[in-house]
Write an enzyme that holds these catalytic residues in place. Structure first.
Site, PDB file in Angstrom:
ATOM      1  N   ASP A  67       4.418   8.910  -9.990  1.00  0.00           N
ATOM      2  CA  ASP A  67       5.165   8.584  -8.770  1.00  0.00           C
ATOM      3  C   ASP A  67       6.020   7.340  -8.960  1.00  0.00           C
ATOM      4  OD1 ASP A  67       3.063   6.765  -8.878  1.00  0.00           O
ATOM      5  OD2 ASP A  67       1.960   7.692  -7.251  1.00  0.00           O
ATOM      6  N   ASN A 135      -7.965   6.005   0.708  1.00  0.00           N
ATOM      7  CA  ASN A 135      -7.857   7.118   1.660  1.00  0.00           C
ATOM      8  C   ASN A 135      -7.961   8.480   0.960  1.00  0.00           C
ATOM      9  OD1 ASN A 135      -5.422   7.329   0.347  1.00  0.00           O
ATOM     10  ND2 ASN A 135      -4.138   7.081   2.159  1.00  0.00           N
ATOM     11  N   HIS A 137      -6.066   9.522  -1.622  1.00  0.00           N
ATOM     12  CA  HIS A 137      -4.834  10.078  -2.186  1.00  0.00           C
ATOM     13  C   HIS A 137      -4.887  10.102  -3.715  1.00  0.00           C
ATOM     14  CE1 HIS A 137      -2.471   5.959  -2.320  1.00  0.00           C
ATOM     15  NE2 HIS A 137      -3.164   6.133  -3.420  1.00  0.00           N
ATOM     16  N   GLU A 142      -0.670  11.751   0.187  1.00  0.00           N
ATOM     17  CA  GLU A 142      -1.459  11.119   1.237  1.00  0.00           C
ATOM     18  C   GLU A 142      -2.238  12.174   2.039  1.00  0.00           C
ATOM     19  OE1 GLU A 142      -1.640   8.117   0.877  1.00  0.00           O
ATOM     20  OE2 GLU A 142       0.228   7.003   0.933  1.00  0.00           O
TER      21      GLU A 142
END
Ligand code: PGA
Length: 240
Positions: A67, A135, A137, A142
């Protein structure tokens, strides 16, 4: 999923490096999928050491990063292009033409996501390195990201921006968007190593391994991949 629990961050890094070093020794022209963030820095240091010891060469290695932030330019220290140069590429014999990182040119975002996705479709990543967000991811997929997504532009989760604020001087400076490989791209890799260290990751690690496969915790999709190794330290593995 094979779970390897070790003592601390250094051992997570060392164990992961053993897999990567073996991969490069067995196949010098390996295609590696690389991650950024704090977690892989120790791994990259072990890889640099193996290069300096002449155990491995990156001369034929090809890399694809997961990313890239949008909204900061390529020479910003937190830009993942710059991060990779600083933490690995400038310290080994990597050929610049073998490095692939999504291009975050703000004028051509969708076009660049498509170009990156087309490139990924033509290759088969031999070994993908992953971290995990608190979280759940992976890459910047996400919670709520469709599991069938390919490379796309993502709006970063508030939790991710808060988690990454430590790299910037304020929350306002943390980019709001990124280009990321989708879950579908990641799942195409032949072999995946997910690394996690620290108590902030313990809940996500527990749910990834023992929870349902759900978009709410994107890393849980790795339960469906046939060849995943999860390397955790005592704190990240404390709920297992
Ligand atoms: P970190 O990030 O290594 O900085 O904790 C991991 C991730 O968000 O994937």
């Amino acid at each position: 999923m094979k779970i390897i629990k070790v003592k601390d961050y250094n051992e997570v890094s060392k164990k992961a490096s053993e897999f990567v070093i073996n991969q490069i020794m067995n196949k010098p022209n390996s295609i590696l999928g690389l991650a950024t963030g704090s977690t892989p820095i120790g791994l990259y240091n072990y890889l640099i050491k193996a290069y300096q010891d002449k155990t491995i060469s990156f001369n034929k290695v090809i890399t694809y990063n997961l990313d890239e932030y949008i909204g900061i330019d390529r020479n910003h220290p937190q830009c993942y292009y710059q991060y990779m140069q600083d933490h690995l590429f400038s310290k080994v014999d990597m050929k610049q033409e073998n490095i692939h990182i999504p291009n975050n040119d703000p004028n051509k975002l969708n076009e660049n996501a498509n170009i990156y996705n087309d490139a990924l479709k033509k290759v088969s990543i031999d070994l993908q390195i992953l971290g995990i967000g608190s979280n759940g991811h992976i890459g910047f997929n996400e919670p709520g990201t469709p599991l069938g997504n390919e490379t796309f532009i993502v709006e970063l989760d508030e939790q991710t921006r808060k988690d990454n604020m430590r790299f910037f001087s304020s929350l306002d400076e943390v980019p709001k968007h990124a280009i990321t490989m989708g879950i579908k791209n990641i799942m195409k890799s032949k072999f995946i190593i997910l690394m996690a260290s620290g108590k902030e990751k313990a809940e996500a690690i527990y749910k990834m391994i023992h929870g349902d496969v759900t978009e709410d915790l994107p890393a849980s999709v790795l339960q469906l991949h046939p060849n995943v190794v999860v390397i955790v330290d005592e704190l990240a593995g404390s709920k297992l």
